[in-house]
Design an enzyme around this catalytic site. Sequence first.
Site, short mmCIF file in Angstrom:
data_model
loop_
_atom_site.label_atom_id
_atom_site.label_comp_id
_atom_site.label_asym_id
_atom_site.label_seq_id
_atom_site.Cartn_x
_atom_site.Cartn_y
_atom_site.Cartn_z
N ARG A 63 37.71 54.31 45.87
CA ARG A 63 38.49 54.45 44.67
C ARG A 63 37.84 55.31 43.92
NH1 ARG A 63 40.45 49.72 46.73
NH2 ARG A 63 38.29 49.60 47.20
N THR A 64 36.73 55.25 43.40
CA THR A 64 36.19 55.78 42.23
C THR A 64 35.85 57.34 42.71
OG1 THR A 64 35.04 53.85 41.35
CG2 THR A 64 34.31 55.89 40.30
N LYS A 91 15.88 63.37 53.54
CA LYS A 91 14.68 64.04 53.64
C LYS A 91 13.47 63.48 52.71
CE LYS A 91 16.99 67.96 55.72
NZ LYS A 91 17.32 69.37 55.37
N ARG A 113 26.98 57.98 40.88
CA ARG A 113 26.74 56.55 41.12
C ARG A 113 25.27 56.29 41.96
NH1 ARG A 113 31.39 52.65 44.03
NH2 ARG A 113 32.08 52.59 41.85
N HIS A 141 30.09 50.33 34.24
CA HIS A 141 31.03 51.09 35.02
C HIS A 141 32.13 51.58 33.98
CE1 HIS A 141 33.36 52.76 38.23
NE2 HIS A 141 33.45 51.78 39.18
C1 NCD Z 1 33.46 48.39 41.87
C2 NCD Z 1 32.20 48.91 41.84
O1 NCD Z 1 31.71 49.76 42.88
O2 NCD Z 1 31.50 48.77 40.88
N1 NCD Z 1 34.47 49.08 42.65
C3 NCD Z 1 35.24 50.11 42.11
O3 NCD Z 1 34.50 50.82 41.53
N2 NCD Z 1 36.52 50.14 42.22
C4 NCD Z 1 33.70 47.02 42.07
C5 NCD Z 1 33.05 46.41 43.32
O4 NCD Z 1 32.33 47.26 44.06
O5 NCD Z 1 33.13 45.03 43.48
#
Ligand code: NCD
Length: 319
Positions: A63-64, A91, A113, A141
């Site tokens: 999603r993100t 690498k 991320r 997040h």
């Molecule tokens: C979350 C994440 O990656 O922090 N998912 C997301 O971004 N929609 C929550 C999760 O991984 O449980």
Amino acid sequence: MGKNNVSLRGKNILGLESFSPEEISLVLETAQEMKNIIHRDIKKVPTLRGKSVVNLFYEPSTRTRTSFELAGKYLGADVINMTASTSSVVKGESLRDTLLTIEAMGVDAIIMRHKAEGAAEYATKVVEPVILNAGDGAHAHPTQGLLDLFTIMQYKKKFQGLKAVILGDVLHSRVARSDIWGMRKMGMEVHLAGPKTLMPRFLFEEPGIYIHDRIEEALENADVINCLRIQLERQKAGLFPSTREYARIFGLNDARLALAKKDVLVMHPGPMNKGLEISPYVAYGAHSAIQEQVQNGVAIRMALLILVLTGGKNIEANS
Ligand code: NCD
């Protein structure tokens, strides 16, 4: 644009801790305008034409990452995706060198991320482009926190005094941390429930935050429920007896949902472990806003890209 001349131009988006309620409102108002664009037949405006954005993902994401990519593309920016598994990280290239390499190519924003808490903040010390934190370990997040607030506003039309319940693996959840900051700043009451071993101790004394051992007690009269994914990849063994036990004692099912207000809103950040923290009936039921959250994620990320890269003036004039 925006109340009281608030501006997010050039701001690194690291966590909601550093947001004022006015800044949060500015993001939500801008996201509303963005949602109108998403609903158009031709979803493209030239607001960020000539800007380039890199998605740098060291952890899995559906999603993100996709919503940041679509957000940038709908606004006319050039978007490049980099995942650790297909880059020179395999690498042995360090995070610092990877960031410097991306910077040297002249990008305007880096969406990042990483499994380490503080990774996004570290990036702000190494390179000049704006950094947007798309999740750093169990820490924060912020774009998820904002899209959760946006979803709540869409259905409830207010924040003040609402009772939110966050269920499950709060200890390992960056979503919970960002939700808690955002919800408290906007005047909501936050109730946490789940196994004691998954509740962070430091929240016990915080004003406006209530911790429950029994999920039934937390759910009474709830306006909003956010059900968290059990973070099996971040857990040490032994924090709860078994997945079957967890579903039986702490899973969100129809019977438990009935304890909340009649118009309760059910959210989940995804991906879901259906049958563990949430039953399929609740996940796809009438109270669920889970699909809407995904769409709202695109609107929120469009809003943030515009606000940090341009300040958000004249969005419509440009479109
Ligand atoms: C979350 C994440 O990656 O922090 N998912 C997301 O971004 N929609 C929550 C999760 O991984 O449980």
